[in-house]
Design a protein around this motif. Structure first.
Motif, PDB file in Angstrom:
ATOM      1  N   THR A 110       0.844  -1.197   0.000  1.00  0.00           N
ATOM      2  CA  THR A 110       0.000   0.000   0.000  1.00  0.00           C
ATOM      3  C   THR A 110       0.870   1.234   0.000  1.00  0.00           C
ATOM      4  N   VAL A 111       1.892   1.251   0.873  1.00  0.00           N
ATOM      5  CA  VAL A 111       2.810   2.394   0.953  1.00  0.00           C
ATOM      6  C   VAL A 111       3.605   2.502  -0.344  1.00  0.00           C
ATOM      7  N   PHE A 112       4.006   1.379  -0.903  1.00  0.00           N
ATOM      8  CA  PHE A 112       4.731   1.384  -2.184  1.00  0.00           C
ATOM      9  C   PHE A 112       3.896   2.099  -3.255  1.00  0.00           C
ATOM     10  N   TYR A 113       2.614   1.760  -3.329  1.00  0.00           N
ATOM     11  CA  TYR A 113       1.735   2.376  -4.337  1.00  0.00           C
ATOM     12  C   TYR A 113       1.588   3.876  -4.101  1.00  0.00           C
ATOM     13  N   TRP A 114       1.505   4.275  -2.836  1.00  0.00           N
ATOM     14  CA  TRP A 114       1.418   5.714  -2.540  1.00  0.00           C
ATOM     15  C   TRP A 114       2.696   6.424  -2.974  1.00  0.00           C
ATOM     16  N   GLU A 115       3.828   5.836  -2.578  1.00  0.00           N
ATOM     17  CA  GLU A 115       5.123   6.481  -2.838  1.00  0.00           C
ATOM     18  C   GLU A 115       5.424   6.594  -4.334  1.00  0.00           C
ATOM     19  N   ASN A 116       4.858   5.733  -5.123  1.00  0.00           N
ATOM     20  CA  ASN A 116       5.098   5.758  -6.558  1.00  0.00           C
ATOM     21  C   ASN A 116       3.958   6.405  -7.340  1.00  0.00           C
ATOM     22  N   GLY A 117       3.027   7.031  -6.634  1.00  0.00           N
ATOM     23  CA  GLY A 117       1.932   7.756  -7.264  1.00  0.00           C
ATOM     24  C   GLY A 117       0.906   6.866  -7.940  1.00  0.00           C
ATOM     25  N   ARG A 118       0.951   5.584  -7.657  1.00  0.00           N
ATOM     26  CA  ARG A 118       0.011   4.653  -8.298  1.00  0.00           C
ATOM     27  C   ARG A 118      -1.347   4.633  -7.614  1.00  0.00           C
ATOM     28  N   SER A 119      -1.365   5.097  -6.388  1.00  0.00           N
ATOM     29  CA  SER A 119      -2.607   5.068  -5.624  1.00  0.00           C
ATOM     30  C   SER A 119      -2.681   6.337  -4.783  1.00  0.00           C
ATOM     31  N   PRO A 120      -3.844   6.951  -4.724  1.00  0.00           N
ATOM     32  CA  PRO A 120      -3.968   8.166  -3.906  1.00  0.00           C
ATOM     33  C   PRO A 120      -3.945   7.825  -2.418  1.00  0.00           C
ATOM     34  N   VAL A 121      -3.397   8.760  -1.652  1.00  0.00           N
ATOM     35  CA  VAL A 121      -3.367   8.580  -0.198  1.00  0.00           C
ATOM     36  C   VAL A 121      -4.677   9.145   0.355  1.00  0.00           C
TER      37      VAL A 121
END
Length: 149
Positions: free
Chosen positions: A46-57
């Motif tokens: 989940t954090v990986f996706y946030w950090e790479n802009g793939r998922s909104p926080v």
């Protein structure tokens, strides 16, 4: 109730980069897994996706992250504190200018209102004087014709 999220990809990436910077700045470095668990998520992906802009926080998570790393939410959202201070300064100057302009307008408004009151009073006085004169004339006419008064 669902979580509110920011959805713009570039914006997500900027927020994610700031989260990564904060996470890595810890001593010792905080893992994605540990951050995820601290925030109530089971997987570090989940954090990986946030950090790479793939998922909104989600908005509530942004607040938790800001509190965790002792930073302002504005920082996480990409606001530049100097730019914010500059905007606040411009707004304050504008409000001061408005206050000065309003202070200058007050005497004019007071004078305009007083002039309006005077006109109303003058018109009312003139109306009443005419009404009294008309009434006197009417009584005089009635008195002449019928001897009423």
């Amino acid at each position: 109730m669902g979580r509110k999220s920011v959805t713009n990809t570039d914006y997500n990436l900027e927020v994610g980069q700031r989260i990564m910077t904060l996470r890595r700045s810890q001593s010792p470095k905080m893992s994605r897994q540990r951050l995820a668990e601290t925030l109530g998520y089971s997987e570090g992906n989940t954090v990986f996706y946030w950090e790479n802009g793939r998922s909104p926080v989600p908005a509530d998570v942004i607040v938790k992250i800001a509190n965790l790393f002792n930073v302002n939410v504005d920082y996480l959202l990409g606001d530049d504190p100097d730019e914010t201070d500059e905007y606040l300064s411009i707004i304050k100057e504008s409000l001061d200018d408005i206050a000065i302009a309003n202070a200058k307008l007050v005497p004019y408004l007071e004078k305009s209102i007083q002039n309006a009151i005077n006109v109303i009073n003058d018109d009312f006085t003139t109306y009443m004087e005419k009404s009294v004169r008309n009434a006197i004339e009417l009584f005089a006419i009635l008195d002449e014709k019928e001897g009423v008064c």
